[in-house]
Each structure stands twice: as C-alpha cells, then as structure tokens.
Design a protein around this motif. Sequence first.
Motif, PDB file in Angstrom:
ATOM      1  N   THR A   8       5.460   2.159  -2.676  1.00  0.00           N
ATOM      2  CA  THR A   8       5.091   0.992  -3.479  1.00  0.00           C
ATOM      3  C   THR A   8       4.787  -0.197  -2.583  1.00  0.00           C
ATOM      4  O   THR A   8       3.818  -0.930  -2.813  1.00  0.00           O
ATOM      5  N   LYS A   9       5.603  -0.388  -1.543  1.00  0.00           N
ATOM      6  CA  LYS A   9       5.346  -1.487  -0.605  1.00  0.00           C
ATOM      7  C   LYS A   9       4.037  -1.276   0.139  1.00  0.00           C
ATOM      8  O   LYS A   9       3.306  -2.226   0.405  1.00  0.00           O
ATOM      9  N   LEU A  10       3.729  -0.024   0.485  1.00  0.00           N
ATOM     10  CA  LEU A  10       2.474   0.282   1.156  1.00  0.00           C
ATOM     11  C   LEU A  10       1.285  -0.078   0.262  1.00  0.00           C
ATOM     12  O   LEU A  10       0.330  -0.717   0.711  1.00  0.00           O
ATOM     13  N   LYS A  11       1.365   0.298  -1.014  1.00  0.00           N
ATOM     14  CA  LYS A  11       0.280  -0.010  -1.942  1.00  0.00           C
ATOM     15  C   LYS A  11       0.140  -1.511  -2.163  1.00  0.00           C
ATOM     16  O   LYS A  11      -0.973  -2.042  -2.202  1.00  0.00           O
ATOM     17  N   MET A  12       1.273  -2.201  -2.306  1.00  0.00           N
ATOM     18  CA  MET A  12       1.213  -3.654  -2.502  1.00  0.00           C
ATOM     19  C   MET A  12       0.602  -4.345  -1.286  1.00  0.00           C
ATOM     20  O   MET A  12      -0.215  -5.261  -1.426  1.00  0.00           O
ATOM     21  N   GLY A  13       0.977  -3.927  -0.093  1.00  0.00           N
ATOM     22  CA  GLY A  13       0.408  -4.508   1.117  1.00  0.00           C
ATOM     23  C   GLY A  13      -1.080  -4.247   1.227  1.00  0.00           C
ATOM     24  O   GLY A  13      -1.854  -5.129   1.610  1.00  0.00           O
ATOM     25  N   ALA A  14      -1.498  -3.030   0.866  1.00  0.00           N
ATOM     26  CA  ALA A  14      -2.925  -2.697   0.920  1.00  0.00           C
ATOM     27  C   ALA A  14      -3.715  -3.514  -0.092  1.00  0.00           C
ATOM     28  O   ALA A  14      -4.813  -3.996   0.206  1.00  0.00           O
TER      29      ALA A  14
END
Length: 115
Positions: A8-14
């Motif tokens: 989820t953090k990866l998607k939010m950062g992207a």
Amino acid sequence: MSEPSVWTKLKMGALMGGGVGLTIGFLFGSWSIMQHGAGPRGVLSTLSKTMLSSAATFGFFLSIGSVIRNDSPILEAAHLQLVAPTPAVRSRAEGFQLMRARWEEERRRAASSRP
C-alpha cells in the motif's frame, strides 16, 4: 487501526510521485515548448512525452522512498530491544570513570594474555 502494508505504501508513493511528476512535467514541458518550439513531433506529443517521463521518474523514486521509510512499530520494538539505551550526555566524572574502567579492563586482558 493497523498501519498500511508495504504494498500500500508503494502504491501511495507511486501515485504521489506520478502526480508531482505530471505537474512538473507540464510546467517544464510548457516552458521548453514556449522557449524552443515544439519540434517536428508537435506540441501535444512533446508535452505528453515530457509529462510522462517526469511522472515515471518521480513515481519510481517516491515509491522506493515510501518503502524505505516504512516505520513499522514491530521493527522499531525489535530494534529497541537489541540496542541498549545509552545516555546521550554524560558528566565529566562519569566519562572519566568509564575511561578508567576500560583502561583497567585492557590492562587485565594484556596481563592475562602474557605467558
């Protein structure tokens, strides 16, 4: 409430990086087109290429940064258990006592290692 997962953090950062990259790509691409002209590909193609490349770059780096900054409470608790808390500031007398104790320990080790 639980914290967001790494995915989820990866998607939010992207997504955040993509948004920032699109905006910056639009600004710099527009400036470049106004300053140097659109070139043989045209205005829309030049602007979209600038925006998409900027969005991809920012998205990539912000997603990696989001995962690196994963401040999980489980990892922090494990880290606190492994690291003994040491006072940040010692008095001069405490430092001197600690130094003397280390010297004595070194002398004992040197004396015991001699034949």
